[in-house]
Scaffold this motif. Structure first.
Motif, PDB file in Angstrom:
ATOM      1  N   GLY A  25       0.819  -1.209   0.000  1.00 56.50           N
ATOM      2  CA  GLY A  25       0.000   0.000   0.000  1.00 56.50           C
ATOM      3  C   GLY A  25       0.854   1.261   0.000  1.00 56.50           C
ATOM      4  N   ARG A  26       1.959   1.219   0.773  1.00 52.09           N
ATOM      5  CA  ARG A  26       2.871   2.379   0.819  1.00 52.09           C
ATOM      6  C   ARG A  26       3.494   2.601  -0.555  1.00 52.09           C
ATOM      7  NH1 ARG A  26       5.158   6.301   0.918  1.00 52.09           N
ATOM      8  NH2 ARG A  26       6.666   7.241   2.351  1.00 52.09           N
ATOM      9  N   PHE A  27       3.897   1.515  -1.213  1.00 54.78           N
ATOM     10  CA  PHE A  27       4.513   1.602  -2.540  1.00 54.78           C
ATOM     11  C   PHE A  27       3.518   2.168  -3.558  1.00 54.78           C
ATOM     12  CE2 PHE A  27       5.244  -0.641  -6.670  1.00 54.78           C
ATOM     13  CZ  PHE A  27       6.436  -0.031  -7.016  1.00 54.78           C
ATOM     14  N   LEU A  28       2.286   1.635  -3.549  1.00 54.33           N
ATOM     15  CA  LEU A  28       1.281   2.085  -4.527  1.00 54.33           C
ATOM     16  C   LEU A  28       0.816   3.504  -4.236  1.00 54.33           C
ATOM     17  CD1 LEU A  28      -0.760  -1.238  -4.983  1.00 54.33           C
ATOM     18  CD2 LEU A  28       1.039  -0.314  -6.456  1.00 54.33           C
ATOM     19  N   SER A  29       0.729   3.873  -2.940  1.00 56.35           N
ATOM     20  CA  SER A  29       0.396   5.264  -2.594  1.00 56.35           C
ATOM     21  C   SER A  29       1.462   6.191  -3.174  1.00 56.35           C
ATOM     22  CB  SER A  29       0.335   5.454  -1.074  1.00 56.35           C
ATOM     23  OG  SER A  29      -0.657   4.627  -0.513  1.00 56.35           O
ATOM     24  N   LEU A  86       3.353   5.667  -5.831  1.00 53.33           N
ATOM     25  CA  LEU A  86       3.183   5.783  -7.290  1.00 53.33           C
ATOM     26  C   LEU A  86       2.075   6.775  -7.612  1.00 53.33           C
ATOM     27  CD1 LEU A  86       3.544   2.124  -8.650  1.00 53.33           C
ATOM     28  CD2 LEU A  86       5.309   3.872  -8.358  1.00 53.33           C
ATOM     29  N   ARG A  87       0.982   6.702  -6.864  1.00 55.48           N
ATOM     30  CA  ARG A  87      -0.115   7.639  -7.118  1.00 55.48           C
ATOM     31  C   ARG A  87       0.368   9.082  -6.912  1.00 55.48           C
ATOM     32  NH1 ARG A  87      -4.191   7.774  -2.604  1.00 55.48           N
ATOM     33  NH2 ARG A  87      -2.377   8.883  -1.773  1.00 55.48           N
ATOM     34  N   ASP A  88       1.241   9.250  -5.925  1.00 55.45           N
ATOM     35  CA  ASP A  88       1.749  10.590  -5.627  1.00 55.45           C
ATOM     36  C   ASP A  88       2.963  10.960  -6.476  1.00 55.45           C
ATOM     37  OD1 ASP A  88      -0.262  10.630  -3.767  1.00 55.45           O
ATOM     38  OD2 ASP A  88       1.039  10.095  -2.073  1.00 55.45           O
ATOM     39  N   GLY A  89       3.371  10.060  -7.367  1.00 55.90           N
ATOM     40  CA  GLY A  89       4.458  10.380  -8.291  1.00 55.90           C
ATOM     41  C   GLY A  89       5.853  10.164  -7.729  1.00 55.90           C
ATOM     42  N   VAL A  90       5.982   9.306  -6.725  1.00 56.22           N
ATOM     43  CA  VAL A  90       7.315   8.966  -6.222  1.00 56.22           C
ATOM     44  C   VAL A  90       7.447   7.448  -6.132  1.00 56.22           C
ATOM     45  CG1 VAL A  90       7.700  11.095  -4.914  1.00 56.22           C
ATOM     46  CG2 VAL A  90       6.567   9.154  -3.818  1.00 56.22           C
ATOM     47  N   VAL A  91       8.684   6.983  -6.280  1.00 51.36           N
ATOM     48  CA  VAL A  91       8.936   5.547  -6.169  1.00 51.36           C
ATOM     49  C   VAL A  91       9.500   5.275  -4.774  1.00 51.36           C
ATOM     50  CG1 VAL A  91      10.067   3.534  -7.166  1.00 51.36           C
ATOM     51  CG2 VAL A  91       9.444   5.466  -8.638  1.00 51.36           C
ATOM     52  N   VAL A  92       8.863   4.367  -4.069  1.00 51.82           N
ATOM     53  CA  VAL A  92       9.225   4.073  -2.683  1.00 51.82           C
ATOM     54  C   VAL A  92       9.789   2.660  -2.596  1.00 51.82           C
ATOM     55  CG1 VAL A  92       8.310   3.760  -0.343  1.00 51.82           C
ATOM     56  CG2 VAL A  92       7.456   5.640  -1.781  1.00 51.82           C
ATOM     57  N   GLY A  93      10.926   2.544  -1.929  1.00 51.32           N
ATOM     58  CA  GLY A  93      11.508   1.235  -1.661  1.00 51.32           C
ATOM     59  C   GLY A  93      11.448   0.934  -0.177  1.00 51.32           C
ATOM     60  N   GLY A  94      11.817  -0.289   0.161  1.00 53.57           N
ATOM     61  CA  GLY A  94      11.876  -0.674   1.572  1.00 53.57           C
ATOM     62  C   GLY A  94      13.284  -1.106   1.918  1.00 53.57           C
ATOM     63  N   ARG A  95      13.715  -0.788   3.132  1.00 55.69           N
ATOM     64  CA  ARG A  95      15.071  -1.164   3.535  1.00 55.69           C
ATOM     65  C   ARG A  95      15.032  -2.505   4.270  1.00 55.69           C
ATOM     66  NH1 ARG A  95      19.383   1.995   3.334  1.00 55.69           N
ATOM     67  NH2 ARG A  95      18.271   3.969   3.569  1.00 55.69           N
ATOM     68  N   THR A  96      15.940  -3.409   3.856  1.00 60.04           N
ATOM     69  CA  THR A  96      15.995  -4.722   4.496  1.00 60.04           C
ATOM     70  C   THR A  96      16.947  -4.683   5.687  1.00 60.04           C
ATOM     71  OG1 THR A  96      17.865  -5.506   3.187  1.00 60.04           O
ATOM     72  CG2 THR A  96      15.668  -5.824   2.234  1.00 60.04           C
ATOM     73  N   SER A  97      16.952  -5.769   6.462  1.00 58.80           N
ATOM     74  CA  SER A  97      17.838  -5.838   7.633  1.00 58.80           C
ATOM     75  C   SER A  97      19.302  -5.793   7.207  1.00 58.80           C
ATOM     76  CB  SER A  97      17.556  -7.118   8.426  1.00 58.80           C
ATOM     77  OG  SER A  97      17.822  -8.251   7.613  1.00 58.80           O
ATOM     78  N   ALA A  98      19.573  -6.195   5.961  1.00 55.59           N
ATOM     79  CA  ALA A  98      20.949  -6.157   5.456  1.00 55.59           C
ATOM     80  C   ALA A  98      21.316  -4.773   4.944  1.00 55.59           C
ATOM     81  CB  ALA A  98      21.122  -7.187   4.347  1.00 55.59           C
ATOM     82  N   VAL A 144      -3.599   6.076 -10.095  1.00 57.99           N
ATOM     83  CA  VAL A 144      -4.654   5.645  -9.166  1.00 57.99           C
ATOM     84  C   VAL A 144      -4.110   4.796  -8.018  1.00 57.99           C
ATOM     85  CG1 VAL A 144      -6.461   5.704 -10.932  1.00 57.99           C
ATOM     86  CG2 VAL A 144      -5.103   3.611 -10.604  1.00 57.99           C
ATOM     87  N   GLY A 145      -2.786   4.558  -8.004  1.00 55.70           N
ATOM     88  CA  GLY A 145      -2.238   3.672  -6.976  1.00 55.70           C
ATOM     89  C   GLY A 145      -2.176   2.241  -7.484  1.00 55.70           C
ATOM     90  N   HIS A 146      -1.472   2.061  -8.605  1.00 53.79           N
ATOM     91  CA  HIS A 146      -1.397   0.780  -9.299  1.00 53.79           C
ATOM     92  C   HIS A 146      -0.028   0.734  -9.970  1.00 53.79           C
ATOM     93  CE1 HIS A 146      -2.528  -2.408 -12.197  1.00 53.79           C
ATOM     94  NE2 HIS A 146      -3.555  -2.644 -11.408  1.00 53.79           N
ATOM     95  N   ILE A 147       0.514  -0.461 -10.199  1.00 59.41           N
ATOM     96  CA  ILE A 147       1.833  -0.572 -10.827  1.00 59.41           C
ATOM     97  C   ILE A 147       1.830   0.092 -12.211  1.00 59.41           C
ATOM     98  CG2 ILE A 147       1.385  -2.880 -11.795  1.00 59.41           C
ATOM     99  CD1 ILE A 147       4.784  -1.572 -10.443  1.00 59.41           C
ATOM    100  N   ASN A 148       0.653   0.140 -12.843  1.00 64.34           N
ATOM    101  CA  ASN A 148       0.565   0.786 -14.157  1.00 64.34           C
ATOM    102  C   ASN A 148       0.580   2.311 -14.081  1.00 64.34           C
ATOM    103  OD1 ASN A 148      -1.426  -1.961 -14.800  1.00 64.34           O
ATOM    104  ND2 ASN A 148       0.383  -1.548 -16.033  1.00 64.34           N
ATOM    105  N   GLY A 173      -4.309  12.056  -1.618  1.00 64.21           N
ATOM    106  CA  GLY A 173      -5.428  11.207  -1.206  1.00 64.21           C
ATOM    107  C   GLY A 173      -5.074  10.398   0.018  1.00 64.21           C
ATOM    108  N   GLN A 174      -6.004   9.581   0.408  1.00 65.13           N
ATOM    109  CA  GLN A 174      -5.768   8.657   1.513  1.00 65.13           C
ATOM    110  C   GLN A 174      -4.772   7.599   1.053  1.00 65.13           C
ATOM    111  OE1 GLN A 174      -7.202   8.879   4.674  1.00 65.13           O
ATOM    112  NE2 GLN A 174      -7.697  10.904   3.833  1.00 65.13           N
ATOM    113  N   PRO A 175      -4.102   6.956   1.991  1.00 65.09           N
ATOM    114  CA  PRO A 175      -3.219   5.849   1.596  1.00 65.09           C
ATOM    115  C   PRO A 175      -4.002   4.778   0.822  1.00 65.09           C
ATOM    116  CG  PRO A 175      -2.895   6.415   3.907  1.00 65.09           C
ATOM    117  CD  PRO A 175      -4.065   7.224   3.428  1.00 65.09           C
ATOM    118  N   VAL A 176      -3.334   4.214  -0.179  1.00 61.46           N
ATOM    119  CA  VAL A 176      -3.967   3.161  -0.980  1.00 61.46           C
ATOM    120  C   VAL A 176      -4.104   1.901  -0.114  1.00 61.46           C
ATOM    121  CG1 VAL A 176      -3.659   1.634  -2.971  1.00 61.46           C
ATOM    122  CG2 VAL A 176      -3.070   4.065  -3.151  1.00 61.46           C
ATOM    123  N   THR A 177      -5.317   1.365  -0.072  1.00 63.77           N
ATOM    124  CA  THR A 177      -5.541   0.165   0.742  1.00 63.77           C
ATOM    125  C   THR A 177      -6.004  -1.029  -0.097  1.00 63.77           C
ATOM    126  OG1 THR A 177      -7.805   0.851   1.158  1.00 63.77           O
ATOM    127  CG2 THR A 177      -6.142   1.489   2.803  1.00 63.77           C
ATOM    128  N   GLY A 178      -6.313  -0.756  -1.364  1.00 59.00           N
ATOM    129  CA  GLY A 178      -6.784  -1.851  -2.205  1.00 59.00           C
ATOM    130  C   GLY A 178      -6.424  -1.586  -3.647  1.00 59.00           C
TER     131      GLY A 178
END
Lengths: 319, 355
Positions: free
Chosen positions: A24-28, A30-42, A132-136, A159-164
């Motif tokens: 949801g964070r990633f798709l939100s 995209l909707r807002d025009g930024v690419v979000v990654g996640g940091r791993t334990s490594a 719209v909050g989609h990979i496309n 908008g609100q965070p993407v939940t679906g």
């Protein structure tokens, strides 16, 4: 005449999925025009972010905005695109490691020929016109010429965070009937109801099957069934539902055709629903001949013959 | 652990099967062959396990109608695995290990040509960020092939060598749908398809069915003079995302192989639907030049969806039955770009069992 009957069929469904906090964070983003990654334990930044860490298995909680510009780490040419891919003309799929990320993201790359793409080339996100909050929301990647920078995404209404997310899945098939099913449908197209007899247990199946489900023997002997039969059991449909063709109440019943060992499901008309009963004798009522096709719908319904009810013992084994 | 052997194998493979996706029409004669191989009737089979997919068939509960081919009066002990015949075999092996049954017949079927297979298989990808892009099987394999070429691990010539050997060996396989070797130069002169893949680097879309018979201890010895004993079996899975794994490797295949004793393997049947994947698997399993790889022609010659992996087991078992080899290896894969891998060893003797 071909051995089997076949027809095109499309199976489609809109898969609606909840996204959870990570996707949801990633798709939100995209909707807002930024690419979000996640940091791993490594310490690696992964795009799209992983829901759970591959080492600790903890939920991902640290998110990092990365660039929408990156480097192609692998690519392949798509000479014959399939339905619903990002382009309906030849294009490339690429793995792109965005600046600020440590692993690549898979997406389409808009180039006209394989000669225009190399591993190591710099590319940037081309944002979709509507997000719209989609990979496309990423329409594709496009080559980045020297001196060019990333494309700012057109502002999105916060908008609100993407939940679906909804993903349409539509699959096309050429659906073939088995030789036995083909016999059945060809018969219906001639106004006949065809079955087959099992050579082992002598049971007559309608529609015929490729093998007798009792003993696994192929059924081969063709049998034309009578157009009369007995209602073994039935239900009165009182509930309206999407796509219903007949106004309730109406009766859906198992009809054991004379000479058959398995009942056929069909519609009972020509009698008030409350008068339909087990053991009632019925006959096939066909649509006008010019409406016939290779379909069980050629039989419009079954209607009472007016004969006395069948004795319970004659159909009790078919309940 | 109980000694369990592969004692029966039958298959049908073709391009564009003109029949129902239930494949009952193909399964019935395959079962008949297995009854002839074993001397059994269906009542001697303690457990049945199948593989199929609703997505492949375009119909719901696609495995149910196939049960007609068994005959289920009296009722049968039956299960279903939606991966490949090899994983159905794994479930049956577990079932026999529990002691509940002594014998099993596992089967798989698929009419890949009913839809667009490389598109349909996008349904097995991550549904949020991958499936909506419809990355087809060939494209994902192309990304993997390029990664290895760029890393200097293999080149187009090495891939063509795999394809040429497969197509040459397939000439001896009556079930292979693509066969006829030429030369590496001739293959390299053919046009690119999905750069860096040429068409012969990709397995043909194949329809078909296959089945294996497993039996424990003396039940196996009653069927075959030289049962193919399963002396090791292991399977692992890698992450689904294409970005989070090194595509030039297959850690799950490496782990599965490391769990077994691969010393002395004479023949290896590797389920590599794309030419470069055979090179990855050979490296991950540490198979030397003395091991005969895919004498059947492998998946590049014929790769029916849902039975392509299990056919590797059957081919490897046949080499034991015939006395051609004392120890063989079979490998099956499922998922995108070698994501899931199963490896097993088959031997003429149970002495080297690691399980």
């Amino acid at each position: 005449m071909s051995r089997t009957l076949s027809a095109p069929v499309t199976v489609a469904f809109d898969y609606t999925r909840s996204t959870g906090p990570v996707v949801g964070r990633f798709l939100s983003g995209l909707r807002d025009g930024v690419v979000v990654g996640g940091r791993t334990s490594a310490g690696q930044v992964v795009v799209p972010p992983l829901e759970f860490d591959p080492v600790t298995h903890e939920a991902t909680t640290e998110f990092v905005e990365v660039s929408s510009v990156g480097t192609v780490t692998s690519w392949t040419w798509v000479p014959e695109p399939v339905k619903d891919q990002p382009f309906d003309r030849p294009f490339a799929f690429a793995l792109v490691t965005l600046d600020g990320a440590d692993v690549p993201l898979l997406h389409a790359l808009d180039v006209a020929s394989p000669a225009e793409v190399t591993t190591g080339m710099r590319v940037r996100v081309r944002w979709a016109a509507e997000r719209v909050g989609h990979i496309n929301d990423i329409a594709c990647f496009e080559p980045l010429a020297p001196g060019e920078t990333e494309t700012a995404a057109p502002a999105a209404a916060a908008g609100q965070p993407v939940t679906g997310v909804v993903t349409t899945v539509s699959l096309d098939y050429q659906y073939a009937a088995s030789p036995e099913e083909s016999l059945f449908y060809r018969g219906l197209n001639e106004g006949r109801i065809m079955g087959q007899r099992c050579p082992t247990c002598q049971k007559v199946y309608v529609p015929p099957r490729s093998a007798c489900p009792s003993d696994g023997t192929p059924t081969v002997e063709e049998v034309e069934l009578a157009q009369t039969g007995t209602i073994t059991t039935f239900c009165v449909v009182n509930v309206p539902f999407l796509g219903q063709k007949i106004t309730p109440p109406y009766v859906s019943a198992y009809v054991l055709l004379d000479g058959a060992d398995i009942a056929l499901l069909h519609l009972i008309l020509g009698v008030p629903a409350e008068e339909v009963r087990m053991g009632m004798r019925v006959k096939a009522v066909w649509k006008p001949r010019d409406e016939w096709a290779y379909s069980l719908e050629n039989i419009d319904h079954f209607a009472p013959t007016g004969d006395p009810d069948a004795d319970f013992d004659t159909y009790k084994h078919h309940l | 652990m109980r000694d369990v052997a592969v004692v029966g194998f039958a298959q049908r493979q073709m391009l564009g099967f003109d029949g129902s996706p239930t494949c009952v029409e193909l399964l019935v004669p395959v079962f008949k062959e297995l009854y002839e191989q074993t001397g059994w009737t269906r009542k001697d089979v303690g457990f049945w396990c199948s593989g199929s997919s609703d997505y492949l068939a375009g119909r719901s509960f696609s495995f149910v109608q196939a049960v007609d081919a068994i005959g289920v009066i009296p009722p049968v002990n039956e299960s279903h695995v939606e991966m490949d015949l090899a994983w159905a075999m794994y479930e049956a092996w577990i079932k026999i290990q529990t002691g509940e049954v002594d014998t099993a017949l596992v089967y798989a079927f698929g009419k890949s040509s009913a839809g667009v297979l490389r598109r349909t298989l996008a349904l097995q990808l991550e549904p949020y960020t991958m499936t909506p892009l419809w990355p087809d099987t060939v494209s994902l394999a192309g990304l993997q092939a390029r990664a290895g070429i760029d890393a200097g691990l293999w080149d187009e010539r090495a891939m063509a060598e795999v394809a040429n050997r497969s197509l040459t060996d397939a000439e001896k396989n009556e079930y292979a749908v693509r066969k006829g070797g030429s030369s590496v130069e001739e293959l390299l002169a053919r046009p690119m398809y999905a750069d860096p893949l040429r068409k012969h680097d990709c397995s043909p879309v194949t329809d078909g069915v296959a089945a294996l018979v497993l039996a424990a201890g003396d039940r196996a010895r009653e069927v075959r003079e030289r049962p193919a004993w399963l002396t090791g079996i292991s399977h692992y899975v890698d992450p689904m995302g294409m970005g989070v794994r090194d595509l030039t490797r297959s850690p799950s295949a490496q782990r599965a192989g490391a769990a077994l004793d691969l010393g002395g393997v004479e023949v290896a049947e590797l389920h590599a639907p794309f030419s470069h994947q055979e090179l990855i698997l050979r490296a991950e399993l540490g198979l030397g030049a003395d091991v005969a790889i895919n004498p059947s022609g492998g998946a590049l010659a014929s790769n029916p969806m849902f039975s392509g992996g299990g056919i590797r087991v059957g081919e490897a078992a046949q080499r034991i039955w015939s006395g051609e080899a004392d120890k063989t290896l079979a490998h099956a894969t499922s998922g995108p770009a070698l994501q899931q891998n199963l490896v097993c060893t088959l031997e003429a003797s149970t002495e080297g069992a690691r399980i």
